[in-house]
Design a protein around this motif. Structure first.
Motif, PDB file in Angstrom:
ATOM      1  N   MET A 139       0.838  -1.201   0.000  1.00 28.62           N
ATOM      2  CA  MET A 139       0.000   0.000   0.000  1.00 28.62           C
ATOM      3  C   MET A 139       0.870   1.247   0.000  1.00 28.62           C
ATOM      4  SD  MET A 139      -3.490   0.856   1.564  1.00 28.62           S
ATOM      5  CE  MET A 139      -4.241   2.483   1.583  1.00 28.62           C
ATOM      6  N   VAL A 140       0.493   2.202  -0.833  1.00 28.25           N
ATOM      7  CA  VAL A 140       1.202   3.481  -0.905  1.00 28.25           C
ATOM      8  C   VAL A 140       0.216   4.579  -0.529  1.00 28.25           C
ATOM      9  CG1 VAL A 140       2.406   5.085  -2.432  1.00 28.25           C
ATOM     10  CG2 VAL A 140       2.767   2.621  -2.671  1.00 28.25           C
ATOM     11  N   PHE A 141       0.632   5.420   0.436  1.00 31.45           N
ATOM     12  CA  PHE A 141      -0.282   6.408   1.002  1.00 31.45           C
ATOM     13  C   PHE A 141      -0.046   7.794   0.407  1.00 31.45           C
ATOM     14  CE2 PHE A 141       0.415   3.081   4.069  1.00 31.45           C
ATOM     15  CZ  PHE A 141      -0.830   2.843   4.626  1.00 31.45           C
ATOM     16  N   GLN A 142      -1.072   8.621   0.527  1.00 31.29           N
ATOM     17  CA  GLN A 142      -0.948   9.997   0.067  1.00 31.29           C
ATOM     18  C   GLN A 142       0.187  10.715   0.798  1.00 31.29           C
ATOM     19  OE1 GLN A 142      -4.645  12.098   0.423  1.00 31.29           O
ATOM     20  NE2 GLN A 142      -3.777  14.032  -0.261  1.00 31.29           N
ATOM     21  N   GLN A 143       0.303  10.462   2.108  1.00 31.39           N
ATOM     22  CA  GLN A 143       1.309  11.173   2.916  1.00 31.39           C
ATOM     23  C   GLN A 143       2.601  10.369   3.085  1.00 31.39           C
ATOM     24  OE1 GLN A 143       1.051  14.218   3.725  1.00 31.39           O
ATOM     25  NE2 GLN A 143      -1.080  14.520   3.146  1.00 31.39           N
ATOM     26  N   PHE A 144       2.875   9.434   2.216  1.00 35.44           N
ATOM     27  CA  PHE A 144       4.094   8.613   2.181  1.00 35.44           C
ATOM     28  C   PHE A 144       4.228   7.695   3.397  1.00 35.44           C
ATOM     29  CE2 PHE A 144       5.656  13.108   1.159  1.00 35.44           C
ATOM     30  CZ  PHE A 144       4.967  13.155  -0.025  1.00 35.44           C
ATOM     31  N   ASN A 145       4.125   8.294   4.611  1.00 36.37           N
ATOM     32  CA  ASN A 145       4.240   7.515   5.854  1.00 36.37           C
ATOM     33  C   ASN A 145       5.509   6.683   5.930  1.00 36.37           C
ATOM     34  OD1 ASN A 145       1.818   8.561   6.618  1.00 36.37           O
ATOM     35  ND2 ASN A 145       0.620   6.745   6.127  1.00 36.37           N
ATOM     36  N   LEU A 146       6.621   7.278   5.527  1.00 34.41           N
ATOM     37  CA  LEU A 146       7.898   6.602   5.781  1.00 34.41           C
ATOM     38  C   LEU A 146       8.175   6.643   7.277  1.00 34.41           C
ATOM     39  CD1 LEU A 146      10.170   7.841   2.866  1.00 34.41           C
ATOM     40  CD2 LEU A 146       8.867   5.732   3.064  1.00 34.41           C
ATOM     41  N   PHE A 147       9.055   5.737   7.736  1.00 32.60           N
ATOM     42  CA  PHE A 147       9.383   5.707   9.160  1.00 32.60           C
ATOM     43  C   PHE A 147      10.542   6.678   9.404  1.00 32.60           C
ATOM     44  CE2 PHE A 147       8.057   1.142   8.308  1.00 32.60           C
ATOM     45  CZ  PHE A 147       6.734   1.415   8.568  1.00 32.60           C
TER      46      PHE A 147
END
Lengths: 248, 307
Positions: free
Chosen positions: A88-96
């Motif tokens: 899944m790839v999110f609009q807000q990237f959500n990298l750690f």
């Protein structure tokens, strides 16, 4: 209960309420392996919710979902195993943010796929190469531009060797000049035969990559079909209205 | 001549006025050669200088005055006890706080309600009362329960089994008060952990879950490492608070540094000397600790990353 269907994703009569607000009011769709489905529609139409139900980030109020022949039931036993197969790839990237780019891409491989450090690193570097930023492996997410962060997010999902990739408005938070880099990666994924469900209004990408388009409004599918027909000869007045807005 | 004197007087008066200004408002006055000196003076950390001065004075006393150094040597074992109680109780409190904090953000109603009950009780009861309560009610009650359990299962474990023999007197007050302190602070740490966890955006959890991690894996690898970095300052402050609050254990007769000082003062009637030394001991411990914590925070600030 019907036998497990053969298609990669099957959704039947999906309903999702948030409190008393119906976000999805009965959606059925099928995605065959290797196909790209794009969901379009005005904000609040329920398109993101459908996407998030596919990997159970939202629990459906009712309805059935099958992913690769496995039924997403209400008991969560299988859910982590199924999620590992669905990127899944999110609009807000959500990298750690506390991990480097390389560690971001390696972590889930290590603890979910149980790959050795060397193997995980090999796969991670290979995926970073694929999305075009191998030189950023040692950087931290905050040191990257939005477009680079989103490509790392794609590499992170791909490193798990998923069977399906979900994209939730992946370019909406990006500056215009970054969008092309991300879309190029998505386009090459589609060409390689990845099964994809994409929520996006990037019409260039939609025309080039989509096998089928679903237009949603108020929690329901208004119309669906291949891009040529939907764009050139929409059968519903509501679709025509919406397309005239975004194709301007 | 007179003219020059008047000028000087006026300037001087003006100066005094500016100093008064600086003291009252603690705002830097307008810039001028004298003004800059006053500004600098008013910006000096006077409190720090005063502490250092007082510390130096007491240090000098202890080094040169035999009475002071004798008192300090009397307190030595107590200092070790205080440090030991604080460190053990703090580590235990962090563990309790982590578990209760996870309970506070849990969707499981049993875990949530249990941990909330615990936090509310800790918040609502004075720490001194908690220490007395744990030492005299909870721990003896726990042993009564063990004895009862042993008696109920005597048919299984034998008539004189270890549960029947368990006696609460076998646990020293030192252990009891350490546990009590840990439980008291665990409630506060739980809220600190909860705040830290909730400060990490929901997207982090979703991203971790979407990669196939379980809830606990996501907590362990993604949420907690970021949360702990954020709550390090309050956690450090709580360590200093606990060092101070550990003096409460003297109420139960545990021979920490406060208790040693009280005993010595009561026997020798050297109240000012003893309590000067006692205050000095606490002040130097907390002072050193806060310096240490600042250093750690500084280092993490350089390397620590947060969104």
């Amino acid at each position: 209960m019907a036998a497990a269907p053969k298609a990669m994703i099957v959704i039947q009569d999906l309903v999702k309420h948030f409190g008393h607000v119906p976000a999805v009011a009965g959606v059925s769709l099928t995605v065959e392996a290797g196909k790209v489905l794009v969901i379009i529609g005005p904000s609040g139409s329920g398109k993101s919710t459908v996407l998030r139900c596919i990997n159970h980030l939202e629990t459906p109020t009712s309805g059935e979902i099958w992913v690769d022949g496995r039924r997403l039931t209400h008991d969560h036993k299988d859910i982590n195993a199924i999620r590992a197969e669905v990127g899944m790839v999110f609009q807000q990237f959500n990298l750690f943010p506390h991990l480097t780019v390389l560690e971001n891409v390696m972590l889930a491989q290590r603890i979910i796929r149980r790959r050795s450090r060397a193997e995980a690193e090999r796969v991670a570097r290979q995926q970073l190469e694929r999305v075009g930023i191998p030189e950023k492996a040692e950087a931290y997410p905050e040191q990257l531009s939005g477009g680079q962060q989103q490509r790392v997010a794609i590499a992170r999902a791909l490193a798990m060797n998923p069977k399906i990739m979900l994209f939730d408005e992946p370019t909406s938070a990006l500056d215009p000049e970054m969008i092309k880099d991300v879309l190029d990666v998505m386009l090459s994924l589609a060409k390689e035969g990845m099964t994809m469900v994409v929520v996006s209004h990037e019409m260039g990408f939609v025309r080039a990559a989509a096998d089928e388009i679903i237009f949603m409004d108020q929690g329901l599918i208004v119309e669906h079909g291949p891009p040529d027909r939907l764009f050139n000869a929409p059968s519903q007045e509501r679709t025509r209205q919406f397309l005239s807005q975004i194709l301007r | 001549m007179i003219y020059r004197y008047t000028e000087y007087a006026i300037r001087n008066k003006y100066c005094v006025f500016r100093i008064a200004c600086a003291i009252v408002t603690s705002q830097p006055p307008e810039r001028s050669p004298q003004g800059r000196i006053i500004t600098r003076l008013s910006q000096l950390p006077w409190w720090l200088l005063l502490i250092l001065l007082a510390g130096l004075f007491l240090f000098y006393k202890i080094a040169t005055d035999e009475l002071y150094s004798f008192i300090l040597s009397k307190l030595q074992r107590g200092i070790l006890t205080t440090i030991g109680v604080t460190v053990v109780a703090y580590v235990t409190a962090i563990l309790i706080g982590l578990i209760a904090g996870l309970g506070r953000v849990s969707k499981n109603p049993v875990l949530f309600n249990l941990s909330t009950l615990y936090v509310q009780i800790i918040r609502g009861v004075p720490i001194l009362v908690q220490i007395i309560y744990v030492a005299f009610v909870i721990i003896p009650g726990f042993f009564t329960f063990l004895n009862w359990l042993g008696a109920s299962y005597a048919w299984l474990l034998g008539p004189n089994n270890f549960l029947i023999q368990a006696q609460q007197q076998s646990i020293s007050f030192l252990v009891k008060v350490t546990l009590a302190l840990a439980f008291a602070y665990g409630g506060f740490e739980a809220e600190t952990f909860r705040a830290g966890i909730e400060s990490i955006g929901n997207g982090q959890m979703e991203a971790a879950r979407s990669l196939g991690m379980s809830y606990l894996q996501a907590m362990r690898y993604i949420i907690l490492p970021q949360a702990v970095r954020r709550i390090l300052p309050p956690l450090g402050n709580d360590f200093i608070s606990m060092l101070k609050d550990s003096s409460l254990v003297s109420v139960l007769g545990v021979r920490d540094v406060t208790q040693e000082a009280r005993l010595y003062a009561a026997a020798s009637f050297q109240y000012p000397e003893t309590y000067n030394t006692l205050a000095f001991v606490y002040l130097s411990m907390t002072f050193l600790l806060s310096l240490l914590l600042k250093g750690i925070e500084h280092r993490l600030g350089k390397n620590g990353r947060s969104p």
